[in-house]
Design an enzyme around this catalytic site. Structure first.
Site, PDB file in Angstrom:
ATOM      1  N   ARG A 191       2.995   7.443 -11.195  1.00 38.66           N
ATOM      2  CA  ARG A 191       1.807   7.720 -12.005  1.00 38.66           C
ATOM      3  C   ARG A 191       1.779   9.177 -12.372  1.00 38.66           C
ATOM      4  O   ARG A 191       1.848  10.036 -11.499  1.00 38.66           O
ATOM      5  CB  ARG A 191       0.534   7.410 -11.201  1.00 38.66           C
ATOM      6  CG  ARG A 191       0.197   5.975 -11.132  1.00 38.66           C
ATOM      7  CD  ARG A 191      -1.245   5.712 -10.746  1.00 38.66           C
ATOM      8  NE  ARG A 191      -1.912   6.671  -9.904  1.00 38.66           N
ATOM      9  CZ  ARG A 191      -3.176   6.572  -9.536  1.00 38.66           C
ATOM     10  NH1 ARG A 191      -3.904   5.559  -9.979  1.00 38.66           N
ATOM     11  NH2 ARG A 191      -3.740   7.455  -8.745  1.00 38.66           N
TER      12      ARG A 191
ATOM     13  N   ASP B  19      -2.697   8.123  -0.360  1.00 43.66           N
ATOM     14  CA  ASP B  19      -1.489   7.887  -1.169  1.00 43.66           C
ATOM     15  C   ASP B  19      -0.482   7.112  -0.327  1.00 43.66           C
ATOM     16  O   ASP B  19       0.069   7.626   0.650  1.00 43.66           O
ATOM     17  CB  ASP B  19      -0.894   9.224  -1.608  1.00 43.66           C
ATOM     18  CG  ASP B  19       0.227   9.028  -2.616  1.00 43.66           C
ATOM     19  OD1 ASP B  19       0.107   9.528  -3.749  1.00 43.66           O
ATOM     20  OD2 ASP B  19       1.229   8.352  -2.264  1.00 43.66           O
TER      21      ASP B  19
HETATM   22  C1  PRP Z   1       1.187   4.384  -6.383  1.00 40.11           C
HETATM   23  C2  PRP Z   1       1.242   2.952  -5.895  1.00 40.11           C
HETATM   24  C3  PRP Z   1       1.321   2.179  -7.182  1.00 40.11           C
HETATM   25  C4  PRP Z   1       0.461   2.993  -8.108  1.00 40.11           C
HETATM   26  C5  PRP Z   1      -0.879   2.335  -8.232  1.00 40.11           C
HETATM   27  O1  PRP Z   1       2.438   4.836  -6.717  1.00 40.11           O
HETATM   28  O2  PRP Z   1       2.293   2.705  -5.023  1.00 40.11           O
HETATM   29  O3  PRP Z   1       2.621   2.046  -7.691  1.00 40.11           O
HETATM   30  O4  PRP Z   1       0.321   4.290  -7.512  1.00 40.11           O
HETATM   31  O5  PRP Z   1      -1.671   2.986  -9.176  1.00 40.11           O
HETATM   32  P1  PRP Z   1      -2.072   2.304 -10.548  1.00 40.11           P
HETATM   33  O6  PRP Z   1      -2.534   0.908 -10.228  1.00 40.11           O
HETATM   34  O7  PRP Z   1      -3.185   3.176 -11.034  1.00 40.11           O
HETATM   35  O8  PRP Z   1      -0.889   2.335 -11.472  1.00 40.11           O
HETATM   36  P2  PRP Z   1       2.728   6.349  -7.160  1.00 40.11           P
HETATM   37  O9  PRP Z   1       2.640   6.450  -8.641  1.00 40.11           O
HETATM   38  O10 PRP Z   1       1.866   7.257  -6.362  1.00 40.11           O
HETATM   39  O11 PRP Z   1       4.254   6.537  -6.815  1.00 40.11           O
HETATM   40  P3  PRP Z   1       5.004   6.554  -5.403  1.00 40.11           P
HETATM   41  O12 PRP Z   1       4.991   5.149  -4.872  1.00 40.11           O
HETATM   42  O13 PRP Z   1       6.357   6.994  -5.782  1.00 40.11           O
HETATM   43  O14 PRP Z   1       4.291   7.501  -4.486  1.00 40.11           O
HETATM   44  N1  URA Z   2      -1.847   5.066  -5.419  1.00 38.20           N
HETATM   45  C1  URA Z   2      -2.016   5.205  -4.089  1.00 38.20           C
HETATM   46  O1  URA Z   2      -1.023   5.338  -3.340  1.00 38.20           O
HETATM   47  N2  URA Z   2      -3.259   5.190  -3.607  1.00 38.20           N
HETATM   48  C2  URA Z   2      -4.334   5.025  -4.363  1.00 38.20           C
HETATM   49  O2  URA Z   2      -5.471   5.009  -3.844  1.00 38.20           O
HETATM   50  C3  URA Z   2      -4.154   4.890  -5.753  1.00 38.20           C
HETATM   51  C4  URA Z   2      -2.903   4.898  -6.263  1.00 38.20           C
END
Ligand code: PRP
Ligand code: URA
Length: 230
Positions: free
Chosen positions: A104, A200
């Site tokens: 994201r 997160d």
């Molecule tokens: C997090 C999570 C999802 C996303 C959810 O990933 O694991 O993929 O955010 O958010 P959304 O529903 O608003 O799209 P992140 O983008 O933080 O990446 P990561 O898993 O690499 O930390």
């Molecule tokens: N991604 C995460 O890992 N946590 C949240 O709460 C939202 C997006």
């Protein structure tokens, strides 16, 4: 229309409470994600068709049941979805695995694709997309869009915590995809993090965002690390 299942099993709910706790350290967090995923896999595969097979026990021949040749594929959304994968493969070792890399954008909160490798025979498979968090729904919606280009037989989405905003967006964008989660939380905060959520997920699985206070107990053996507040 999508079916939305929130698992209320006491074991899942108990483990989820420990998972959410900000004092739960990385190793235990990873183990809990795995344990919850295993229990969710058990429930989410409940409708797999069975067929009769003839076997012989040491005592007598019998007609027994086996899963009727359904081929599955597990597709974690990188990174956090990887935390759910091993548990799913423990339950269904014959499943093939695809990967979709999305993160994201911190400003726009929109997903950005950086990797995509899916099994070649996905059109013969029932797909389970894995990601612990469904926040705005953007990542899940885009991942499923990418997967649909390869014509899988069916798609289910498994997450641990879902925000109402994400559930609405995902079920509207992909009404043919059933959604399974362990909790539906209250709402998103202004940074699009889930409240109360767990922070997160990727950072907590991989220990990449641990900052601040470190405390050691009287014997000098317990160290508590507090995650950054989003
Ligand atoms: C997090 C999570 C999802 C996303 C959810 O990933 O694991 O993929 O955010 O958010 P959304 O529903 O608003 O799209 P992140 O983008 O933080 O990446 P990561 O898993 O690499 O930390
Ligand atoms: N991604 C995460 O890992 N946590 C949240 O709460 C939202 C997006």
């Amino acid at each position: 229309m999508s079916k939305v299942t929130v698992f209320d099993h006491p074991l899942i709910q108990h483990k989820l409470s420990i998972l959410r706790d900000e004092n739960t350290p990385t190793k235990e967090f990873r183990e809990l994600i795995s344990e919850i995923s295993m229990l969710m896999c058990y429930e989410a595969t409940r409708d797999l068709p069975l067929e009769d097979v003839q076997i012989k026990t040491p005592m007598a021949p019998m007609t027994a049941k086996k899963i009727a040749g359904r081929k599955l594929a597990f597709i974690p959304i990188l990174r956090a979805g990887m935390g759910m994968l091993d548990a799913m493969l423990t339950m269904v070792p014959s499943a093939k695995v695809g990967h979709i890399g999305l993160y994201r954008d911190e400003e726009t909160h929109k997903p950005v694709e950086y990797y995509n490798k899916l099994p070649g025979d996905i059109d013969e498979r029932d797909v389970f997309v894995l990601d612990p968090m469904l926040a705005t729904g953007g990542s899940a919606i885009d991942a499923i869009q990418i997967i649909k280009r390869s014509n899988p037989r069916s798609i289910k989405f498994l997450c641990i915590i879902a925000a109402p905003e994400g559930i609405k967006a995902l079920t509207e964008a992909h009404p043919d995809v059933d959604l399974f989660c362990a909790a539906q939380d209250e709402k998103l905060n202004p940074n699009c993090y889930i409240l109360p959520g767990l922070g997160d997920a990727g950072d907590r699985i991989y220990g990449t965002d641990v900052v601040g206070e470190v405390s050691v107990d009287k014997r000098g053996s317990t160290v508590k690390l507090h995650s950054k507040t989003k």
